[in-house]
Design a protein around this motif. Structure first.
Motif, PDB file in Angstrom:
ATOM      1  N   ALA A 608       0.841  -1.195   0.000  1.00 25.78           N
ATOM      2  CA  ALA A 608       0.000   0.000   0.000  1.00 25.78           C
ATOM      3  C   ALA A 608       0.879   1.249   0.000  1.00 25.78           C
ATOM      4  N   PRO A 609       0.514   2.291  -0.740  1.00 25.06           N
ATOM      5  CA  PRO A 609       1.356   3.493  -0.809  1.00 25.06           C
ATOM      6  C   PRO A 609       1.154   4.390   0.405  1.00 25.06           C
ATOM      7  N   VAL A 610       2.164   5.208   0.709  1.00 23.21           N
ATOM      8  CA  VAL A 610       2.040   6.254   1.733  1.00 23.21           C
ATOM      9  C   VAL A 610       1.384   7.457   1.063  1.00 23.21           C
ATOM     10  N   MET A 611       0.145   7.753   1.442  1.00 24.77           N
ATOM     11  CA  MET A 611      -0.629   8.799   0.779  1.00 24.77           C
ATOM     12  C   MET A 611      -0.514  10.140   1.484  1.00 24.77           C
ATOM     13  N   PHE A 612      -0.351  10.119   2.815  1.00 24.06           N
ATOM     14  CA  PHE A 612      -0.230  11.351   3.586  1.00 24.06           C
ATOM     15  C   PHE A 612       0.864  11.179   4.628  1.00 24.06           C
ATOM     16  N   VAL A 613       1.461  12.314   5.002  1.00 22.49           N
ATOM     17  CA  VAL A 613       2.471  12.337   6.051  1.00 22.49           C
ATOM     18  C   VAL A 613       2.123  13.481   6.991  1.00 22.49           C
ATOM     19  N   GLY A 614       1.882  13.149   8.263  1.00 23.58           N
ATOM     20  CA  GLY A 614       1.616  14.168   9.268  1.00 23.58           C
ATOM     21  C   GLY A 614       2.917  14.658   9.882  1.00 23.58           C
ATOM     22  N   CYS A 615       3.084  15.982   9.933  1.00 26.00           N
ATOM     23  CA  CYS A 615       4.384  16.524  10.372  1.00 26.00           C
ATOM     24  C   CYS A 615       4.219  17.718  11.305  1.00 26.00           C
ATOM     25  N   GLY A 616       3.168  17.750  12.112  1.00 26.20           N
ATOM     26  CA  GLY A 616       3.006  18.863  13.043  1.00 26.20           C
ATOM     27  C   GLY A 616       1.662  18.813  13.736  1.00 26.20           C
ATOM     28  N   GLN A 617       1.343  19.900  14.472  1.00 26.06           N
ATOM     29  CA  GLN A 617       0.140  19.946  15.297  1.00 26.06           C
ATOM     30  C   GLN A 617      -1.014  20.689  14.632  1.00 26.06           C
ATOM     31  N   SER A 618      -0.734  21.548  13.678  1.00 28.19           N
ATOM     32  CA  SER A 618      -1.793  22.365  13.090  1.00 28.19           C
ATOM     33  C   SER A 618      -2.433  21.648  11.905  1.00 28.19           C
ATOM     34  N   TYR A 619      -3.542  22.224  11.431  1.00 32.53           N
ATOM     35  CA  TYR A 619      -4.280  21.608  10.332  1.00 32.53           C
ATOM     36  C   TYR A 619      -3.500  21.633   9.022  1.00 32.53           C
ATOM     37  N   THR A 620      -2.571  22.559   8.886  1.00 32.60           N
ATOM     38  CA  THR A 620      -1.808  22.658   7.639  1.00 32.60           C
ATOM     39  C   THR A 620      -0.653  21.669   7.576  1.00 32.60           C
ATOM     40  N   ASP A 621      -0.338  21.016   8.685  1.00 36.40           N
ATOM     41  CA  ASP A 621       0.845  20.142   8.752  1.00 36.40           C
ATOM     42  C   ASP A 621       0.525  18.752   8.218  1.00 36.40           C
ATOM     43  N   LEU A 622       0.201  18.692   6.953  1.00 31.93           N
ATOM     44  CA  LEU A 622      -0.053  17.435   6.261  1.00 31.93           C
ATOM     45  C   LEU A 622       0.539  17.564   4.864  1.00 31.93           C
ATOM     46  N   LYS A 623       1.374  16.607   4.461  1.00 27.56           N
ATOM     47  CA  LYS A 623       2.038  16.724   3.166  1.00 27.56           C
ATOM     48  C   LYS A 623       2.143  15.360   2.508  1.00 27.56           C
ATOM     49  N   LYS A 624       2.587  15.375   1.254  1.00 29.43           N
ATOM     50  CA  LYS A 624       2.807  14.149   0.512  1.00 29.43           C
ATOM     51  C   LYS A 624       4.190  13.588   0.849  1.00 29.43           C
ATOM     52  N   LEU A 625       4.354  12.317   0.558  1.00 32.06           N
ATOM     53  CA  LEU A 625       5.651  11.675   0.769  1.00 32.06           C
ATOM     54  C   LEU A 625       6.553  11.992  -0.419  1.00 32.06           C
ATOM     55  N   ASN A 626       7.695  12.599  -0.127  1.00 33.10           N
ATOM     56  CA  ASN A 626       8.681  12.903  -1.165  1.00 33.10           C
ATOM     57  C   ASN A 626       9.583  11.684  -1.324  1.00 33.10           C
ATOM     58  N   VAL A 627       9.363  10.926  -2.390  1.00 36.02           N
ATOM     59  CA  VAL A 627      10.079   9.658  -2.576  1.00 36.02           C
ATOM     60  C   VAL A 627      11.576   9.892  -2.719  1.00 36.02           C
ATOM     61  N   LYS A 628      11.957  10.883  -3.512  1.00 36.41           N
ATOM     62  CA  LYS A 628      13.385  11.137  -3.712  1.00 36.41           C
ATOM     63  C   LYS A 628      14.067  11.537  -2.416  1.00 36.41           C
ATOM     64  N   SER A 629      13.364  12.342  -1.619  1.00 35.13           N
ATOM     65  CA  SER A 629      13.939  12.756  -0.332  1.00 35.13           C
ATOM     66  C   SER A 629      14.125  11.568   0.596  1.00 35.13           C
ATOM     67  N   ILE A 630      13.137  10.659   0.616  1.00 35.55           N
ATOM     68  CA  ILE A 630      13.235   9.486   1.481  1.00 35.55           C
ATOM     69  C   ILE A 630      14.390   8.595   1.039  1.00 35.55           C
ATOM     70  N   VAL A 631      14.528   8.385  -0.262  1.00 33.88           N
ATOM     71  CA  VAL A 631      15.593   7.517  -0.771  1.00 33.88           C
ATOM     72  C   VAL A 631      16.958   8.102  -0.462  1.00 33.88           C
ATOM     73  N   LYS A 632      17.119   9.401  -0.671  1.00 32.69           N
ATOM     74  CA  LYS A 632      18.402  10.034  -0.376  1.00 32.69           C
ATOM     75  C   LYS A 632      18.716   9.974   1.107  1.00 32.69           C
ATOM     76  N   THR A 633      17.687  10.114   1.945  1.00 27.74           N
ATOM     77  CA  THR A 633      17.909  10.044   3.393  1.00 27.74           C
ATOM     78  C   THR A 633      18.293   8.635   3.812  1.00 27.74           C
ATOM     79  N   LEU A 634      17.665   7.633   3.194  1.00 29.00           N
ATOM     80  CA  LEU A 634      17.981   6.243   3.551  1.00 29.00           C
ATOM     81  C   LEU A 634      19.416   5.885   3.199  1.00 29.00           C
ATOM     82  N   LEU A 635      19.918   6.410   2.105  1.00 28.89           N
ATOM     83  CA  LEU A 635      21.249   6.031   1.626  1.00 28.89           C
ATOM     84  C   LEU A 635      22.319   7.053   1.994  1.00 28.89           C
ATOM     85  N   LYS A 636      21.952   8.068   2.770  1.00 27.66           N
ATOM     86  CA  LYS A 636      22.914   9.113   3.113  1.00 27.66           C
ATOM     87  C   LYS A 636      23.863   8.633   4.205  1.00 27.66           C
TER      88      LYS A 636
END
Length: 636
Positions: A608-636
């Protein structure tokens, strides 16, 4: 029995199939293997089992990476064919010798295959016979050893009586030698007393076989007294009064013993509005394009470059330059092993594996298997390939791993919810989203974030308070609805959540709401009654999207939760095609720094894909998963 043997290119062009077998396969095992295994970076597995109604197959395969050819063998799962691996290896060797990219007809390979199969079957029979013969020889040797031990024991017991002759060795030694190994305690003590002049301490110190019988009798007597004392104490002790325990609540009773619904009737009827200010927090992060900075990548390249310089300096510049110019012939597993081990360790540090132990016994974690399988898949895809000139093996392996991670994290289907909402609106029905997960992960809060994002796109939303179990859940969702100024459908507590959700969908259809967001009670994955209730809710209402809400903070525990949720939903559903988890919402993503391995583990396990990512307390703190960012972080 071998059902089919197929040779095709990575592009899907079938080069040769065994006409001699000619068995029509039931279902589509080859297509399923390609979708579920080869494309999902699971090609490092030894075999794949295909289970369908009336079809139970096992599939084995091998690659020729330089030519881009796949060899697949299909056989019945109940048969354990020993020659399949050997046959695939020989077919790969012989077919690679005659392969021509411009050639399409390989009908003359039938005779070669027939000979190879006979050789493989003959080898398997020889191995089976030799293994049986070896087992018989081992059994005979074990019987001989046991018989020899038995004979030695008999001789010892028959001729083991050693008696002192009454001479100098009998009474003048440091200790007495006894004739029998078992002696009556009373007669032995009398014998020792009648001899006189024998010091028991000397016997104990000089002869290891002697022991102090008086001490043994004292210990026995003490043990008896102690046991008697304990028995008397237990007998004299009065039984304590039984502690009054709280009666367990049994859900589903016709007449509940006490009132559990303490919802304010005034607020529920709508006569008195709660004074809550509406929210204005700006644009949601879902609609903002995240700029990925490559500073970390530049630092890593600089560090890798410095390390390469040091390595080149130690080896000498001439051999290194020559090897980089001409390249390497073909990559082997031994060449890839150091680079893959470094990558596996890097993934482990990014929370793709957590060391878990129970006492002194280590527990193999499922995510460790994920890192291992990824490395095996990359190794399988690179073996036999020719290394390009001026290219390091480590950079080649890292590039292959990046491609594999991007393929895993990239959704295999469309996750455009706004488009699906408009499609459902054209059909005259609301788009229903059900939020599920364990306790305390933030389902209600992130449901409100999703509602805020939908409102910014001019989509009418209605909340359904189907958490009728936890105290305060309805009030919490009502507060969010008041702040967002959207309607909420609620029936209080002690109600069947499946019925509440069904009534909410009917209400949304009547009022023309575009989306219904269904909040459910948090439940542990091993709680069978609550998992049955959740399966009933999903089966009865057939939602358009089932979102699993999990914490990124707990790492591999979220992987276990997700896999067990899927398993329970499949086990408890009355439908032959049960609905499972459609997407993932990861919460508390801003608290994990670079430990982003949970996202990879959850997607790899469930698909199943990651459709949303919660990153804070306010209503605006919801974003998409940045695949390239995750891959670079995993291999950094």
């Amino acid at each position: 029995m071998l059902e089919q043997l197929l040779i095709f290119t990575r592009g899907g062009l079938i080069l040769w199939t065994c006409k001699e077998l000619g068995n029509a396969l039931k279902g589509s095992p080859i297509d399923t293997l390609i979708r579920s295994c080869l494309l999902e970076e699971r090609s490092g597995l030894a075999s794949y089992n295909y289970d369908a109604p009336g079809a139970n197959y096992s599939l084995k395969w091998t690659f020729h990476n330089e030519l881009g050819i796949v060899f697949v063998a299909v056989y019945q799962k109940i048969f354990h064919l020993l020659y399949v691996d050997d046959l695939l290896s020989m077919v790969k060797r012989e077919f690679s010798a005659v392969y021509d990219p411009c050639r399409m007809d390989y009908s003359d390979f039938d005779d070669v295959y027939r000979q190879l199969r006979l050789e493989a079957e003959a080898r398997a029979e020889d191995v089976k016979k030799s293994s049986k013969l070896g087992a018989r020889n081992v059994g005979k040797k074990q019987d001989q050893v046991q018989k020899a031990k038995y004979d030695q024991g008999g001789k010892r017991s028959g001729g083991g009586d050693l008696k002192s002759d009454g001479g100098d060795d009998g009474d003048t030694g440091n200790g007495n030698v006894l004739g029998n190994s078992h002696v009556n305690g009373g007669s032995f003590v009398k014998d020792v007393k009648s001899r006189g002049g024998v010091n028991q301490k000397e016997n104990l110190g000089s002869d290891n076989g002697a022991f102090d019988v008086n001490k043994l009798k004292n210990l026995r007597s003490k043990g008896v007294k102690k046991s008697d004392t304990v028995t008397d104490t237990k007998g004299s002790k009065a039984e304590p009064n039984k502690k009054v325990t709280k009666k367990n609540r049994v859900w589903g009773e016709a007449n509940p013993p006490a009132k559990l619904d303490y919802t304010d009737p005034i607020a529920k009827d709508g006569d008195k509005q709660v004074n809550i200010m509406p929210v204005e927090e700006g644009e949601s992060m879902m609609d903002k394009e995240e700029d990925f900075s490559s500073d970390g990548e530049d630092e890593e390249d600089a560090h890798a470059g410095s390390g390469t310089k040091v390595q080149t300096k130690s080896k000498g510049w001439l051999p290194s330059m020559f090897q980089g110019f001409v390249g390497k012939a073909n990559l082997e597993s031994s060449d890839l092993e150091p680079a893959l081990k470094a990558l596996k360790d890097r993934l482990m540090t990014k929370n793709v594996m957590i060391d878990v132990s129970e006492g002194d016994k280590p527990v193999t974690c499922q995510a460790e298997e994920i890192a291992e399988k990824l490395c095996e898949s990359v190794s399988t895809s690179l073996e036999g390939k020719k290394l390009a000139s001026f290219t390091r093996i480590s950079s080649t392996v890292q590039t292959a791993m990046e491609d594999a991670l991007v393929r895993i994290l990239t959704p295999k289907r469309s996750i455009d919810i706004l488009r699906d909402v408009h499609s459902a609106k054209e059909l005259g029905k609301p788009y229903v989203v059900v939020f599920v997960g364990v306790n305390g992960v933030g389902k209600s809060t992130n449901l409100a974030k999703v509602a805020y994002w939908l409102l910014q796109h001019k989509v009418s939303v209605m909340m359904a308070a189907c958490d009728t179990f936890r105290s305060g859940a309805v009030e919490q969702l009502r507060t969010h609805a008041s702040r967002l100024q959207i309607p909420i459908f609620e029936k209080g507590y002690e109600k069947d959540p499946a019925i509440v959700a069904k009534e909410a969908i009917h209400e949304a259809t009547r009022n023309g709401s575009d989306v219904v967001l269904v909040d459910t009670a948090g439940r542990m994955q091993d709680n069978e009654p609550l998992m049955r209730a959740l399966s009933k809710l999903i089966y009865l209402n057939n939602p358009d999207l089932v979102l699993f809400v999990g914490e990124a903070l707990v790492g591999n525990e979220a992987v276990d939760q997700l896999s067990k949720f899927n398993q329970k939903l499949a086990d408890f559903s009355p439908s032959p095609n049960p609905r499972l988890i459609d997407g993932i919402l990861l919460t508390k993503f801003d608290t994990i720094d670079d430990k982003v391995g949970a996202a990879l583990s959850m997607v790899y396990i469930s698909g199943a894909p990651v459709m949303f990512v919660g990153c804070g307390q306010s209503y605006t703190d919801l974003k998409k998963l940045n695949v390239k960012s995750i891959v670079k972080t995993l291999l950094k």
